[in-house]
Design a protein around this motif. Structure first.
Motif, PDB file in Angstrom:
ATOM      1  N   PRO A  30       5.714   7.691  -3.635  1.00  0.00           N
ATOM      2  CA  PRO A  30       4.282   7.793  -3.344  1.00  0.00           C
ATOM      3  C   PRO A  30       3.824   6.640  -2.457  1.00  0.00           C
ATOM      4  O   PRO A  30       4.415   5.559  -2.461  1.00  0.00           O
ATOM      5  N   SER A  31       2.755   6.872  -1.725  1.00  0.00           N
ATOM      6  CA  SER A  31       2.152   5.814  -0.929  1.00  0.00           C
ATOM      7  C   SER A  31       1.754   4.657  -1.843  1.00  0.00           C
ATOM      8  O   SER A  31       1.338   4.871  -2.986  1.00  0.00           O
ATOM      9  N   VAL A  32       1.859   3.442  -1.342  1.00  0.00           N
ATOM     10  CA  VAL A  32       1.443   2.291  -2.145  1.00  0.00           C
ATOM     11  C   VAL A  32      -0.043   2.366  -2.475  1.00  0.00           C
ATOM     12  O   VAL A  32      -0.496   1.768  -3.452  1.00  0.00           O
ATOM     13  N   LEU A  49      11.243  -0.076  -7.601  1.00  0.00           N
ATOM     14  CA  LEU A  49      12.243  -0.838  -6.859  1.00  0.00           C
ATOM     15  C   LEU A  49      11.623  -1.661  -5.743  1.00  0.00           C
ATOM     16  O   LEU A  49      12.244  -2.589  -5.247  1.00  0.00           O
ATOM     17  N   GLY A  50      10.412  -1.300  -5.339  1.00  0.00           N
ATOM     18  CA  GLY A  50       9.723  -2.043  -4.300  1.00  0.00           C
ATOM     19  C   GLY A  50       9.123  -1.117  -3.263  1.00  0.00           C
ATOM     20  O   GLY A  50       9.277   0.099  -3.307  1.00  0.00           O
ATOM     21  N   ALA A  51       8.436  -1.724  -2.307  1.00  0.00           N
ATOM     22  CA  ALA A  51       7.776  -0.971  -1.243  1.00  0.00           C
ATOM     23  C   ALA A  51       8.627  -1.010   0.019  1.00  0.00           C
ATOM     24  O   ALA A  51       9.378  -1.960   0.247  1.00  0.00           O
ATOM     25  N   PHE A  52       8.508   0.038   0.828  1.00  0.00           N
ATOM     26  CA  PHE A  52       9.206   0.072   2.107  1.00  0.00           C
ATOM     27  C   PHE A  52       8.445   0.972   3.057  1.00  0.00           C
ATOM     28  O   PHE A  52       7.579   1.748   2.651  1.00  0.00           O
ATOM     29  N   ASP A  53       8.771   0.853   4.330  1.00  0.00           N
ATOM     30  CA  ASP A  53       8.127   1.679   5.352  1.00  0.00           C
ATOM     31  C   ASP A  53       8.903   2.972   5.530  1.00  0.00           C
ATOM     32  O   ASP A  53      10.125   2.969   5.634  1.00  0.00           O
ATOM     33  N   PHE A  54       8.177   4.059   5.540  1.00  0.00           N
ATOM     34  CA  PHE A  54       8.723   5.404   5.615  1.00  0.00           C
ATOM     35  C   PHE A  54       7.957   6.112   6.723  1.00  0.00           C
ATOM     36  O   PHE A  54       6.842   5.720   7.052  1.00  0.00           O
ATOM     37  N   GLN A  55       8.514   7.129   7.308  1.00  0.00           N
ATOM     38  CA  GLN A  55       7.804   7.911   8.312  1.00  0.00           C
ATOM     39  C   GLN A  55       7.578   9.326   7.795  1.00  0.00           C
ATOM     40  O   GLN A  55       8.524  10.047   7.511  1.00  0.00           O
ATOM     41  N   TYR A  56       6.301   9.680   7.646  1.00  0.00           N
ATOM     42  CA  TYR A  56       5.972  11.038   7.228  1.00  0.00           C
ATOM     43  C   TYR A  56       4.600  11.411   7.750  1.00  0.00           C
ATOM     44  O   TYR A  56       3.622  10.728   7.436  1.00  0.00           O
ATOM     45  N   PRO A  57       4.536  12.485   8.495  1.00  0.00           N
ATOM     46  CA  PRO A  57       5.660  13.135   9.160  1.00  0.00           C
ATOM     47  C   PRO A  57       6.302  12.183  10.164  1.00  0.00           C
ATOM     48  O   PRO A  57       5.734  11.137  10.454  1.00  0.00           O
ATOM     49  N   ASP A  66       9.144   2.830  -3.857  1.00  0.00           N
ATOM     50  CA  ASP A  66      10.365   3.531  -4.274  1.00  0.00           C
ATOM     51  C   ASP A  66      10.471   3.382  -5.784  1.00  0.00           C
ATOM     52  O   ASP A  66      10.705   2.289  -6.297  1.00  0.00           O
ATOM     53  N   TRP A  67      10.281   4.484  -6.488  1.00  0.00           N
ATOM     54  CA  TRP A  67      10.406   4.524  -7.944  1.00  0.00           C
ATOM     55  C   TRP A  67      11.701   5.268  -8.294  1.00  0.00           C
ATOM     56  O   TRP A  67      12.006   6.286  -7.717  1.00  0.00           O
ATOM     57  N   ARG A  68      12.440   4.752  -9.252  1.00  0.00           N
ATOM     58  CA  ARG A  68      13.705   5.380  -9.676  1.00  0.00           C
ATOM     59  C   ARG A  68      13.710   5.595 -11.176  1.00  0.00           C
ATOM     60  O   ARG A  68      13.290   4.755 -11.940  1.00  0.00           O
TER      61      ARG A  68
END
Length: 71
Positions: A30-32, A49-57, A66-68
């Motif tokens: 999910p978005s932060v 697990l932490g935040a990261f940059d993703f591209q969508y779309p 990132d949740w696990r």
């Protein structure tokens, strides 16, 4: 229908299906800024697990958590 627990209940049902297929681990992104979706992950026992940059779309940057969940 926000705040009534429907998303959490739906995720619990989905996780039951995933467990039956013995797929693991499960990740959610999910978005932060999406407090409700992050709360669902936390409530269901996902580990942040932490935040990261993703591209969508593709081509549109989005900062995600990132949740696990180990099943």
């Amino acid at each position: 229908y926000q705040g009534r627990g429907y998303a959490t209940a739906a995720m619990r049902l989905l996780l039951d299906v995933i467990r039956a297929d013995q797929q693991r681990p499960v990740h959610a992104f999910p978005s932060v800024d999406n407090a409700a979706s992050n709360a669902v992950c936390r409530r269901l026992g996902f580990e942040l697990l932490g935040a990261f940059d993703f591209q969508y779309p593709p081509g549109n940057p989005l900062r995600c958590n990132d949740w696990r969940l180990q099943i």
